[in-house]
Design a protein around this motif. Sequence first.
Motif, PDB file in Angstrom:
ATOM      1  N   GLU A   7       0.677  -1.301   0.095  1.00  0.00           N
ATOM      2  CA  GLU A   7      -0.266   0.233   0.356  1.00  0.00           C
ATOM      3  C   GLU A   7       0.842   1.538  -0.319  1.00  0.00           C
ATOM      4  O   GLU A   7       1.432   0.968   0.178  1.00  0.00           O
ATOM      5  CB  GLU A   7      -1.292  -0.319   0.885  1.00  0.00           C
ATOM      6  CG  GLU A   7      -1.928  -1.328   1.257  1.00  0.00           C
ATOM      7  CD  GLU A   7      -3.123  -0.855   0.022  1.00  0.00           C
ATOM      8  OE1 GLU A   7      -3.234  -0.157  -0.536  1.00  0.00           O
ATOM      9  OE2 GLU A   7      -3.479  -2.436  -0.008  1.00  0.00           O
ATOM     10  N   TYR A   8       0.310   2.305  -0.479  1.00  0.00           N
ATOM     11  CA  TYR A   8       0.924   3.515  -0.363  1.00  0.00           C
ATOM     12  C   TYR A   8       1.997   3.722   0.788  1.00  0.00           C
ATOM     13  O   TYR A   8       2.188   3.707   0.945  1.00  0.00           O
ATOM     14  CB  TYR A   8      -0.173   4.883  -0.409  1.00  0.00           C
ATOM     15  CG  TYR A   8      -0.163   6.563  -0.679  1.00  0.00           C
ATOM     16  CD1 TYR A   8       0.819   7.136  -2.157  1.00  0.00           C
ATOM     17  CD2 TYR A   8      -0.083   6.889   0.860  1.00  0.00           C
ATOM     18  CE1 TYR A   8       1.695   7.878  -1.580  1.00  0.00           C
ATOM     19  CE2 TYR A   8      -0.010   8.270  -0.017  1.00  0.00           C
ATOM     20  CZ  TYR A   8       0.644   8.864  -0.297  1.00  0.00           C
ATOM     21  OH  TYR A   8       1.598   9.995  -0.579  1.00  0.00           O
ATOM     22  N   THR A   9       0.857   4.172   1.653  1.00  0.00           N
ATOM     23  CA  THR A   9       1.746   3.516   3.225  1.00  0.00           C
ATOM     24  C   THR A   9       2.845   3.134   3.594  1.00  0.00           C
ATOM     25  O   THR A   9       3.795   3.374   4.247  1.00  0.00           O
ATOM     26  CB  THR A   9       0.128   3.876   4.063  1.00  0.00           C
ATOM     27  OG1 THR A   9       0.127   2.359   4.025  1.00  0.00           O
ATOM     28  CG2 THR A   9      -0.588   4.931   4.457  1.00  0.00           C
ATOM     29  N   GLU A  12       5.910   4.660   2.408  1.00  0.00           N
ATOM     30  CA  GLU A  12       6.161   6.241   2.929  1.00  0.00           C
ATOM     31  C   GLU A  12       7.526   5.425   4.153  1.00  0.00           C
ATOM     32  O   GLU A  12       8.038   5.999   4.322  1.00  0.00           O
ATOM     33  CB  GLU A  12       5.380   6.666   3.579  1.00  0.00           C
ATOM     34  CG  GLU A  12       5.726   7.876   5.097  1.00  0.00           C
ATOM     35  CD  GLU A  12       4.592   8.693   5.313  1.00  0.00           C
ATOM     36  OE1 GLU A  12       4.588  10.138   5.264  1.00  0.00           O
ATOM     37  OE2 GLU A  12       4.215   8.730   4.634  1.00  0.00           O
ATOM     38  N   PHE A  19      10.019   8.723  -0.606  1.00  0.00           N
ATOM     39  CA  PHE A  19       9.282   9.339  -0.771  1.00  0.00           C
ATOM     40  C   PHE A  19       8.950  10.636  -0.413  1.00  0.00           C
ATOM     41  O   PHE A  19       8.415  11.497  -0.950  1.00  0.00           O
ATOM     42  CB  PHE A  19       8.143   8.543   0.435  1.00  0.00           C
ATOM     43  CG  PHE A  19       7.131   9.472   0.976  1.00  0.00           C
ATOM     44  CD1 PHE A  19       5.663   8.119   0.403  1.00  0.00           C
ATOM     45  CD2 PHE A  19       6.943  10.094   1.416  1.00  0.00           C
ATOM     46  CE1 PHE A  19       4.638   9.019   0.634  1.00  0.00           C
ATOM     47  CE2 PHE A  19       5.060  10.616   1.717  1.00  0.00           C
ATOM     48  CZ  PHE A  19       4.186   9.844   1.234  1.00  0.00           C
ATOM     49  N   CYS A  52      -2.049   3.800 -12.948  1.00  0.00           N
ATOM     50  CA  CYS A  52      -2.218   3.928 -11.807  1.00  0.00           C
ATOM     51  C   CYS A  52      -3.281   3.970 -11.468  1.00  0.00           C
ATOM     52  O   CYS A  52      -4.078   5.318 -11.618  1.00  0.00           O
ATOM     53  CB  CYS A  52      -0.770   4.660 -11.945  1.00  0.00           C
ATOM     54  SG  CYS A  52      -0.744   4.158  -9.805  1.00  0.00           S
ATOM     55  N   PHE A  54      -4.482   3.708  -8.406  1.00  0.00           N
ATOM     56  CA  PHE A  54      -4.447   4.821  -7.240  1.00  0.00           C
ATOM     57  C   PHE A  54      -4.503   6.500  -7.326  1.00  0.00           C
ATOM     58  O   PHE A  54      -5.040   7.427  -7.278  1.00  0.00           O
ATOM     59  CB  PHE A  54      -3.177   3.976  -6.136  1.00  0.00           C
ATOM     60  CG  PHE A  54      -2.893   5.279  -5.313  1.00  0.00           C
ATOM     61  CD1 PHE A  54      -3.647   5.029  -4.206  1.00  0.00           C
ATOM     62  CD2 PHE A  54      -2.171   6.275  -5.164  1.00  0.00           C
ATOM     63  CE1 PHE A  54      -3.512   5.543  -2.744  1.00  0.00           C
ATOM     64  CE2 PHE A  54      -1.927   7.204  -3.981  1.00  0.00           C
ATOM     65  CZ  PHE A  54      -2.390   6.986  -3.163  1.00  0.00           C
ATOM     66  N   CYS A  55      -3.024   6.572  -8.294  1.00  0.00           N
ATOM     67  CA  CYS A  55      -2.642   8.000  -8.814  1.00  0.00           C
ATOM     68  C   CYS A  55      -3.891   8.931 -10.304  1.00  0.00           C
ATOM     69  O   CYS A  55      -4.326   9.538  -9.274  1.00  0.00           O
ATOM     70  CB  CYS A  55      -1.690   7.692  -9.545  1.00  0.00           C
ATOM     71  SG  CYS A  55      -0.207   7.879  -8.187  1.00  0.00           S
ATOM     72  N   TYR A  58      -6.811   9.586  -7.034  1.00  0.00           N
ATOM     73  CA  TYR A  58      -6.345  10.280  -6.054  1.00  0.00           C
ATOM     74  C   TYR A  58      -6.237  11.374  -6.810  1.00  0.00           C
ATOM     75  O   TYR A  58      -6.975  12.699  -6.646  1.00  0.00           O
ATOM     76  CB  TYR A  58      -4.554   9.910  -6.211  1.00  0.00           C
ATOM     77  CG  TYR A  58      -4.096  11.249  -4.687  1.00  0.00           C
ATOM     78  CD1 TYR A  58      -4.260  11.192  -3.294  1.00  0.00           C
ATOM     79  CD2 TYR A  58      -3.158  11.976  -5.203  1.00  0.00           C
ATOM     80  CE1 TYR A  58      -3.283  12.417  -2.957  1.00  0.00           C
ATOM     81  CE2 TYR A  58      -2.741  12.768  -3.822  1.00  0.00           C
ATOM     82  CZ  TYR A  58      -3.270  12.901  -3.148  1.00  0.00           C
ATOM     83  OH  TYR A  58      -2.520  13.374  -2.300  1.00  0.00           O
ATOM     84  N   TRP A 136       5.742   8.347  -9.184  1.00  0.00           N
ATOM     85  CA  TRP A 136       4.854   7.781  -8.900  1.00  0.00           C
ATOM     86  C   TRP A 136       3.506   7.088  -9.091  1.00  0.00           C
ATOM     87  O   TRP A 136       3.906   5.588  -8.619  1.00  0.00           O
ATOM     88  CB  TRP A 136       3.388   9.370  -8.199  1.00  0.00           C
ATOM     89  CG  TRP A 136       4.029   9.944  -6.606  1.00  0.00           C
ATOM     90  CD1 TRP A 136       4.679  11.432  -7.316  1.00  0.00           C
ATOM     91  CD2 TRP A 136       4.530   9.742  -5.523  1.00  0.00           C
ATOM     92  NE1 TRP A 136       4.694  11.693  -5.368  1.00  0.00           N
ATOM     93  CE2 TRP A 136       4.633  10.937  -4.910  1.00  0.00           C
ATOM     94  CE3 TRP A 136       4.685   8.716  -5.126  1.00  0.00           C
ATOM     95  CZ2 TRP A 136       5.264  10.825  -3.849  1.00  0.00           C
ATOM     96  CZ3 TRP A 136       4.596   8.738  -3.542  1.00  0.00           C
ATOM     97  CH2 TRP A 136       5.361   9.943  -2.439  1.00  0.00           C
ATOM     98  N   GLY A 140       3.151   2.932  -7.585  1.00  0.00           N
ATOM     99  CA  GLY A 140       1.842   2.620  -7.764  1.00  0.00           C
ATOM    100  C   GLY A 140       1.155   1.374  -8.406  1.00  0.00           C
ATOM    101  O   GLY A 140       0.465   0.837  -8.024  1.00  0.00           O
ATOM    102  N   TRP A 145      -1.607  -0.245  -5.591  1.00  0.00           N
ATOM    103  CA  TRP A 145      -1.682   0.705  -4.295  1.00  0.00           C
ATOM    104  C   TRP A 145      -3.355   0.383  -4.663  1.00  0.00           C
ATOM    105  O   TRP A 145      -3.540   0.328  -5.493  1.00  0.00           O
ATOM    106  CB  TRP A 145      -1.440   2.137  -4.428  1.00  0.00           C
ATOM    107  CG  TRP A 145       0.390   1.971  -4.046  1.00  0.00           C
ATOM    108  CD1 TRP A 145       0.996   0.667  -3.396  1.00  0.00           C
ATOM    109  CD2 TRP A 145       1.174   3.125  -4.170  1.00  0.00           C
ATOM    110  NE1 TRP A 145       2.418   1.911  -3.060  1.00  0.00           N
ATOM    111  CE2 TRP A 145       2.168   2.535  -3.301  1.00  0.00           C
ATOM    112  CE3 TRP A 145       0.812   4.548  -4.610  1.00  0.00           C
ATOM    113  CZ2 TRP A 145       3.346   3.434  -3.445  1.00  0.00           C
ATOM    114  CZ3 TRP A 145       1.882   5.288  -4.842  1.00  0.00           C
ATOM    115  CH2 TRP A 145       3.369   4.716  -4.014  1.00  0.00           C
TER     116      TRP A 145
END
Length: 159
Positions: A7-9, A12, A19, A52, A54-55, A58, A136, A140, A145
Amino acid sequence: MSHARKEYTDFEKLAPDVFAAVRALGQFAAKAGLDKQLLELVKLRASQINGCAFCVQYHILQSESLGVPTDKLNLVVVWREAPQFSARERAALAWTEALTTLPNGVSDAIYAEVAAEFSEQELTYLTSAIASINVWNRFGAAYRWTPPPRRQKADAAAS
């Protein structure tokens, strides 16, 4: 799916320095004064090309929060055929596609189109934003993600 999803988190947590560097690169264009709505359209288009999820989600959510009209968001994928986009947006989207796909470099025609709409400094910052979203997208798409959820109005009010 053939490989584990991160996942994205996780990104990080696993590589906070990477990140932070990618995030910083993505923020320079807005800090330099480029229109945030335009930057979101560019990021959305690159994310569509790169697949992607997620992106894409987002940047749709970010665009909506900045007041980008829904019709414009729906038509980013076919921007050449849609009258909603200004000459400046069209130049930025063409530049985004050229830098995202890079099949044979960037043509003189696309460079001339974008150079007519953006100063040299603006174009450098726009290019940095496109480079950042492509980074990114690589993370992703590679880690698949999960797209961020659309917050409900009650959730948003509670935050």
